[in-house]
Design an enzyme around this catalytic site. Sequence first.
Site, PDB file in Angstrom:
ATOM      1  N   GLY A 103       1.548  -5.498   0.705  1.00 31.62           N
ATOM      2  CA  GLY A 103       0.135  -5.538  -0.545  1.00 31.62           C
ATOM      3  C   GLY A 103       0.789  -6.854  -1.214  1.00 31.62           C
ATOM      4  O   GLY A 103       0.064  -6.921  -1.613  1.00 31.62           O
ATOM      5  N   GLU A 109       0.376  -9.785  -1.352  1.00 30.91           N
ATOM      6  CA  GLU A 109      -0.944 -10.284  -0.843  1.00 30.91           C
ATOM      7  C   GLU A 109      -1.140 -10.357  -2.906  1.00 30.91           C
ATOM      8  O   GLU A 109      -2.113 -10.772  -3.198  1.00 30.91           O
ATOM      9  CB  GLU A 109      -1.498  -9.301  -0.149  1.00 30.91           C
ATOM     10  CG  GLU A 109      -1.318  -9.584   1.181  1.00 30.91           C
ATOM     11  CD  GLU A 109      -2.187  -8.433   1.981  1.00 30.91           C
ATOM     12  OE1 GLU A 109      -2.735  -8.374   3.200  1.00 30.91           O
ATOM     13  OE2 GLU A 109      -2.327  -7.760   1.545  1.00 30.91           O
ATOM     14  N   ALA A 164       0.674  -1.306   0.139  1.00 30.97           N
ATOM     15  CA  ALA A 164       0.186   0.624   0.451  1.00 30.97           C
ATOM     16  C   ALA A 164       1.332   1.522  -0.277  1.00 30.97           C
ATOM     17  O   ALA A 164       2.084   1.237   0.372  1.00 30.97           O
ATOM     18  CB  ALA A 164      -0.907  -0.225   1.286  1.00 30.97           C
ATOM     19  N   GLU A 213       3.905  -6.136   7.891  1.00 30.28           N
ATOM     20  CA  GLU A 213       2.427  -4.791   8.900  1.00 30.28           C
ATOM     21  C   GLU A 213       2.361  -5.307  10.583  1.00 30.28           C
ATOM     22  O   GLU A 213       2.458  -3.236  10.673  1.00 30.28           O
ATOM     23  CB  GLU A 213       1.173  -5.498   8.450  1.00 30.28           C
ATOM     24  CG  GLU A 213       0.665  -5.368   7.222  1.00 30.28           C
ATOM     25  CD  GLU A 213       1.585  -6.298   5.629  1.00 30.28           C
ATOM     26  OE1 GLU A 213       0.427  -6.498   4.558  1.00 30.28           O
ATOM     27  OE2 GLU A 213       1.931  -7.158   5.842  1.00 30.28           O
TER      28      GLU A 213
END
Length: 264
Positions: A111, A114, A67, A134
Amino acid sequence: MGDQNDVTLVERHGNIAIITLNRPQAMNAMNSDLATALGNRLDECDQDPDVRAIVLTGSGRGFCAGADLKAIAAGQDINPVGHPEWGFGGMVRHYVDTPVIAAVNGFALGGGTELVLASDLAVIDENAKLGLPEVKRGLFAAAGGVMRLPRQVPLKIALEAALTGEHMSADTALQWGLVNRVAPSGTSVDVAVQLAETIAANAPLSVQQSKRVIHRSAAYGSEWDAPIWEELNKSAAGIVFGSQDAIEGPTAFAEKREPKWTGR
């Protein structure tokens, strides 16, 4: 909003579409423009009958740094415009029938990992890293990281990755089955395209239905007496065996020639 032609690039290699995340100045960190563009590109490729496999990669030194924390700190929404159902990056909850192969050319953290977890297959550069950092930022891998990781690697490996936030090397990712191939430095896209070409040479409907059943059955478990199994297999078999390609495959074999798939 920026033009998707700026933040994503698409090129074709026969029946393969290569989508490139194109924010190299930000290590392809995901903001709203990039998420919207990637979601749209996936839809465009999935709706094109000539595209039989998709390769996803990043420009510059990184695959995707996750992100865009600067955008978040500025109070900006990083979700895809008009399609919240697509999830992070316009991809993590955006199912497409066309197989997607992540070509991890550099760092793929948070991300970025992900996106790899949401892809069907993955090829990683020997120098690239994965990871869910994170916890080091007081955040949470909410875009499928902590949900998909234990489905793809052993539980204790998933817990170590999620709780330490440490990077995972390409060799370690291969060891635990998180990726399919480790590519020599600078060749992740080339190796991913080779893998995509092997997939694209097969009957499109067979590939699509195989992907669909594998993903759905993995989500529901593996009990043969569960109603979902009969439903999945019956539906997929009806689509595949009722197709023109189901006639073409055996015919081509009998005639000792390569099949000519129509996807119908």
